[in-house]
Design a protein around this motif. Structure first.
Motif, mmCIF file in Angstrom:
data_model
loop_
_atom_site.group_PDB
_atom_site.id
_atom_site.type_symbol
_atom_site.label_atom_id
_atom_site.label_comp_id
_atom_site.label_asym_id
_atom_site.label_seq_id
_atom_site.Cartn_x
_atom_site.Cartn_y
_atom_site.Cartn_z
ATOM 1 N N LYS A 104 2.076 -2.299 -6.832
ATOM 2 C CA LYS A 104 1.788 -1.931 -8.226
ATOM 3 C C LYS A 104 0.700 -0.875 -8.301
ATOM 4 O O LYS A 104 0.771 0.064 -9.108
ATOM 5 N N LEU A 105 -0.323 -1.013 -7.462
ATOM 6 C CA LEU A 105 -1.409 -0.033 -7.442
ATOM 7 C C LEU A 105 -0.892 1.348 -7.046
ATOM 8 O O LEU A 105 -1.236 2.356 -7.665
ATOM 9 N N ILE A 106 -0.068 1.384 -6.005
ATOM 10 C CA ILE A 106 0.465 2.665 -5.535
ATOM 11 C C ILE A 106 1.306 3.326 -6.622
ATOM 12 O O ILE A 106 1.184 4.531 -6.882
ATOM 13 N N LEU A 107 2.153 2.530 -7.268
ATOM 14 C CA LEU A 107 3.018 3.074 -8.310
ATOM 15 C C LEU A 107 2.221 3.554 -9.521
ATOM 16 O O LEU A 107 2.518 4.602 -10.101
ATOM 17 N N SER A 108 1.189 2.798 -9.892
ATOM 18 C CA SER A 108 0.428 3.153 -11.089
ATOM 19 C C SER A 108 -0.581 4.264 -10.850
ATOM 20 O O SER A 108 -0.732 5.164 -11.687
ATOM 21 N N ILE A 109 -1.254 4.237 -9.698
ATOM 22 C CA ILE A 109 -2.318 5.217 -9.430
ATOM 23 C C ILE A 109 -1.777 6.463 -8.741
ATOM 24 O O ILE A 109 -1.939 7.586 -9.229
ATOM 25 N N ASN A 110 -1.120 6.263 -7.591
ATOM 26 C CA ASN A 110 -0.707 7.408 -6.783
ATOM 27 C C ASN A 110 0.504 8.138 -7.348
ATOM 28 O O ASN A 110 0.682 9.331 -7.085
ATOM 29 N N GLY A 112 1.827 7.248 -10.921
ATOM 30 C CA GLY A 112 1.650 7.335 -12.371
ATOM 31 C C GLY A 112 0.512 8.243 -12.801
ATOM 32 O O GLY A 112 0.735 9.267 -13.468
ATOM 33 N N ILE A 113 -0.709 7.902 -12.425
ATOM 34 C CA ILE A 113 -1.879 8.680 -12.863
ATOM 35 C C ILE A 113 -1.852 10.092 -12.286
ATOM 36 O O ILE A 113 -2.071 11.077 -13.005
ATOM 37 N N PHE A 114 -1.576 10.201 -10.976
ATOM 38 C CA PHE A 114 -1.535 11.531 -10.362
ATOM 39 C C PHE A 114 -0.449 12.396 -11.001
ATOM 40 O O PHE A 114 -0.679 13.569 -11.317
ATOM 41 N N GLY A 115 0.729 11.807 -11.214
ATOM 42 C CA GLY A 115 1.817 12.552 -11.841
ATOM 43 C C GLY A 115 1.458 13.022 -13.240
ATOM 44 O O GLY A 115 1.741 14.165 -13.615
#
Length: 239
Positions: A104-110, A112-115
């Motif tokens: 979840k962290l990878i999907l949301s931060i790396n 989601g946020i980066f995108g």
């Protein structure tokens, strides 16, 4: 267009030195992940520093592309690759709950946020301001990540043991900070230089505390769940 040039040999040399020192720092957790593979368990290790480290490195890659800085790109692309390997190993051997949390962290931060940052940057920010704003974000994250080792310092003082703060790591963190600070100054890029003032200060503090407690002995080892991961001073990447 990315161009490799030796028009500024001193700056290039310092940047290459920064690449080398940062590579030594980012590879420091290899024994930790060898241990994870050997035991087939992540034990009490935390994935958050590696997720944050990957995010920081991807932001610096984006900044390197905007500024056409080859030396920033080379080290941070390498850091991204190493962090992805670390996280893949972590996910394979983590308990189901920890695996789900890390994913979840990878999907949301790396992703989601980066995108979102890249999308907003390209759609709503003028090209002339894009690198400046991205650099500010990178520098802010680098400073924030540099604060994390204060936990390690607190642990050393509490246990009077330097087990969790190897001298060689602190030494290379300090040298890396000096190299990237110097590179930033020579490049006249404060976004690269300023965060490494904090990195240098932290590295020197760690070395001093190591020297103070290196000969202290305390009965009993520190709990395994206090073992902490390490970081890249170059961008503030935590590994």
């Amino acid at each position: 267009m990315l161009i490799i040039t030796i028009a500024h040999p001193l700056r290039t040399l310092v940047g290459l030195l920064g690449n080398l020192l940062s590579a030594m720092v980012v590879l420091a957790p290899v024994p930790t992940f060898y241990r994870i593979c050997k035991k087939k368990s992540t034990e009490s290790f935390d994935s958050v520093p590696y997720v944050v480290g990957l995010f920081s490195a991807t932001m610096w890659v984006y900044y390197g592309l905007l500024t056409a800085d080859v030396l920033l790109l080379t080290i941070n692309i390498g850091v991204c690759a190493v962090e992805v390997i670390y996280l893949a190993i972590f996910i394979v051997y983590a308990a189901p709950k920890s695996r789900a949390y890390t994913t979840k962290l990878i999907l949301s931060i790396n992703l989601g946020i980066f995108g979102c940052l890249v999308l907003v940057s390209n759609l709503f920010i003028k090209p002339s301001k894009r690198a400046q704003i991205t650099g500010g974000i990178c520098a802010s994250f680098a400073v924030a990540v540099f604060v994390a080792p204060l936990n390690i310092i607190r642990l050393v003082i509490k246990t009077k043991s330097v087990e969790f703060m190897p001298f060689t790591l602190s030494f290379f963190l300090t040298l890396s900070a000096v190299a990237w600070f110097s590179y930033g100054l020579l490049l006249r890029d404060l976004f690269v230089a300023v965060p490494n003032v904090f990195g240098f200060t932290l590295g020197v503090t760690q070395i001093i505390i190591y020297l103070v407690y290196m000969n202290h002995h305390k009965d009993g080892a520190a709990p395994a769940d206090l073992e902490l991961p390490v970081k890249d001073t170059e961008n503030g990447d935590q590994v």
